[in-house]
Design a protein around this motif. Structure first.
Motif, PDB file in Angstrom:
ATOM      1  N   GLU A   5      -5.409 -25.072   4.510  1.00 34.59           N
ATOM      2  CA  GLU A   5      -6.186 -26.152   5.133  1.00 34.59           C
ATOM      3  C   GLU A   5      -6.809 -27.091   4.100  1.00 34.59           C
ATOM      4  O   GLU A   5      -6.949 -28.284   4.338  1.00 34.59           O
ATOM      5  CB  GLU A   5      -7.282 -25.560   6.025  1.00 34.59           C
ATOM      6  CG  GLU A   5      -6.756 -24.706   7.171  1.00 34.59           C
ATOM      7  CD  GLU A   5      -5.896 -25.477   8.150  1.00 34.59           C
ATOM      8  OE1 GLU A   5      -6.151 -26.676   8.383  1.00 34.59           O
ATOM      9  OE2 GLU A   5      -4.949 -24.877   8.690  1.00 34.59           O
ATOM     10  N   GLU A   6      -7.208 -26.522   2.960  1.00 33.72           N
ATOM     11  CA  GLU A   6      -7.905 -27.308   1.936  1.00 33.72           C
ATOM     12  C   GLU A   6      -7.613 -26.696   0.568  1.00 33.72           C
ATOM     13  O   GLU A   6      -7.557 -25.479   0.427  1.00 33.72           O
ATOM     14  CB  GLU A   6      -9.413 -27.271   2.215  1.00 33.72           C
ATOM     15  CG  GLU A   6     -10.246 -28.066   1.257  1.00 33.72           C
ATOM     16  CD  GLU A   6     -11.744 -27.961   1.549  1.00 33.72           C
ATOM     17  OE1 GLU A   6     -12.519 -28.554   0.778  1.00 33.72           O
ATOM     18  OE2 GLU A   6     -12.140 -27.272   2.522  1.00 33.72           O
ATOM     19  N   ILE A   7      -7.437 -27.553  -0.424  1.00 34.68           N
ATOM     20  CA  ILE A   7      -7.208 -27.073  -1.782  1.00 34.68           C
ATOM     21  C   ILE A   7      -8.568 -26.891  -2.450  1.00 34.68           C
ATOM     22  O   ILE A   7      -9.220 -27.849  -2.843  1.00 34.68           O
ATOM     23  CB  ILE A   7      -6.304 -28.030  -2.566  1.00 34.68           C
ATOM     24  CG1 ILE A   7      -4.953 -28.130  -1.861  1.00 34.68           C
ATOM     25  CG2 ILE A   7      -6.122 -27.553  -4.007  1.00 34.68           C
ATOM     26  CD1 ILE A   7      -4.036 -29.183  -2.395  1.00 34.68           C
ATOM     27  N   THR A   8      -8.969 -25.633  -2.530  1.00 36.75           N
ATOM     28  CA  THR A   8     -10.278 -25.262  -3.057  1.00 36.75           C
ATOM     29  C   THR A   8     -10.125 -24.647  -4.452  1.00 36.75           C
ATOM     30  O   THR A   8      -9.003 -24.414  -4.917  1.00 36.75           O
ATOM     31  CB  THR A   8     -10.927 -24.223  -2.128  1.00 36.75           C
ATOM     32  OG1 THR A   8     -10.093 -23.055  -2.114  1.00 36.75           O
ATOM     33  CG2 THR A   8     -11.094 -24.769  -0.709  1.00 36.75           C
ATOM     34  N   ASP A   9     -11.261 -24.340  -5.077  1.00 38.50           N
ATOM     35  CA  ASP A   9     -11.212 -23.627  -6.352  1.00 38.50           C
ATOM     36  C   ASP A   9     -10.564 -22.261  -6.185  1.00 38.50           C
ATOM     37  O   ASP A   9      -9.876 -21.776  -7.091  1.00 38.50           O
ATOM     38  CB  ASP A   9     -12.623 -23.474  -6.942  1.00 38.50           C
ATOM     39  CG  ASP A   9     -13.169 -24.783  -7.492  1.00 38.50           C
ATOM     40  OD1 ASP A   9     -12.365 -25.723  -7.727  1.00 38.50           O
ATOM     41  OD2 ASP A   9     -14.396 -24.879  -7.696  1.00 38.50           O
ATOM     42  N   GLU A  10     -10.738 -21.643  -5.033  1.00 39.81           N
ATOM     43  CA  GLU A  10     -10.106 -20.351  -4.762  1.00 39.81           C
ATOM     44  C   GLU A  10      -8.578 -20.490  -4.749  1.00 39.81           C
ATOM     45  O   GLU A  10      -7.865 -19.638  -5.284  1.00 39.81           O
ATOM     46  CB  GLU A  10     -10.603 -19.809  -3.418  1.00 39.81           C
ATOM     47  CG  GLU A  10     -10.056 -18.444  -3.079  1.00 39.81           C
ATOM     48  CD  GLU A  10     -10.633 -17.927  -1.766  1.00 39.81           C
ATOM     49  OE1 GLU A  10     -10.037 -18.240  -0.708  1.00 39.81           O
ATOM     50  OE2 GLU A  10     -11.644 -17.212  -1.809  1.00 39.81           O
ATOM     51  N   VAL A  11      -8.076 -21.566  -4.150  1.00 36.35           N
ATOM     52  CA  VAL A  11      -6.632 -21.823  -4.127  1.00 36.35           C
ATOM     53  C   VAL A  11      -6.133 -22.084  -5.547  1.00 36.35           C
ATOM     54  O   VAL A  11      -5.102 -21.542  -5.964  1.00 36.35           O
ATOM     55  CB  VAL A  11      -6.277 -22.996  -3.184  1.00 36.35           C
ATOM     56  CG1 VAL A  11      -4.828 -23.453  -3.372  1.00 36.35           C
ATOM     57  CG2 VAL A  11      -6.539 -22.615  -1.728  1.00 36.35           C
ATOM     58  N   ARG A  12      -6.867 -22.878  -6.308  1.00 34.75           N
ATOM     59  CA  ARG A  12      -6.476 -23.158  -7.700  1.00 34.75           C
ATOM     60  C   ARG A  12      -6.433 -21.877  -8.534  1.00 34.75           C
ATOM     61  O   ARG A  12      -5.524 -21.664  -9.336  1.00 34.75           O
ATOM     62  CB  ARG A  12      -7.423 -24.175  -8.329  1.00 34.75           C
ATOM     63  CG  ARG A  12      -7.233 -25.585  -7.806  1.00 34.75           C
ATOM     64  CD  ARG A  12      -8.184 -26.580  -8.507  1.00 34.75           C
ATOM     65  NE  ARG A  12      -8.107 -27.871  -7.867  1.00 34.75           N
ATOM     66  CZ  ARG A  12      -8.848 -28.248  -6.825  1.00 34.75           C
ATOM     67  NH1 ARG A  12      -9.759 -27.429  -6.323  1.00 34.75           N
ATOM     68  NH2 ARG A  12      -8.702 -29.447  -6.298  1.00 34.75           N
TER      69      ARG A  12
END
Length: 188
Positions: A22-29
């Motif tokens: 849904e969103e590119i967050t620091d967790e995704v990075r």
């Protein structure tokens, strides 16, 4: 960054359709950085988020072709368009592939010779890659993981039967099994 354990066939996350990001967050990075490190340590040419236990539509790839061109990237919420797959039996030398979730095994599988990948990168930008040959195969293999499909699920007889026998013999095919690149030797 960290090397993550890789799930082995039978784990439910590998056999379930992954959810869109849904969103590119620091967790995704952070996940993507860990996936790249894990892929390199394994070693592999691609890795999908479900293979490290995350049911998200993300895969990474890194492959150097015969002309020494490095193809690498991250595909978030990818779409894949394929040329028709040729008829006939796969060539065991040219069309065999393996999977980090079925470690140490390779089987021939006929795939489309060309693909167009459309995805989002870590900056939230959409991009497109036209691929042929092995890079197209990598995209198809990793995209399948996002749909809960392992390459062994696509194998024709007798290769599908041989793969199923190996899975049973090694005690795989049940939830909760994984291996750690750099620590576990599962090459056969």
């Amino acid at each position: 960054m960290a090397v993550l354990p890789i799930r082995i066939t039978g784990d439910p996350v590998l056999h379930t359709v992954a959810s869109p990001v849904e969103e590119i967050t620091d967790e995704v990075r952070s996940l993507v950085a860990d996936m790249v490190e894990t892929m390199i340590a394994a070693p592999g040419v691609g890795l999908a988020a479900p293979q490290v236990g995350v049911g998200s539509r993300i895969f990474v790839y890194r492959w150097q072709d015969d002309d020494d061109v490095l193809h690498e990237g991250v595909a978030i919420n990818p779409e894949l368009w394929l040329a028709p797959t040729p008829l006939g039996e796969p060539d065991e030398d040219e069309e065999s592939e393996g999977c980090l979730s079925i470690p140490g095994e390779r089987f021939p599988l006929r795939r489309s010779p060309a693909a167009i990948l459309r995805a989002t990168n870590l900056d939230g930008e959409r991009y497109e890659v036209e691929a042929e040959g092995w890079l197209a195969r990598i995209f198809q293999h990793e995209y399948d993981h996002l749909d809960g499909v392992l390459y062994a699920d696509r194998l024709d007889h007798p290769h599908g039967k041989a793969a199923a026998k190996i899975v049973r013999k090694r005690g795989w095919g049940v939830p909760g099994q994984e291996w750690m690149p750099g620590l576990d030797d599962l090459e056969g």
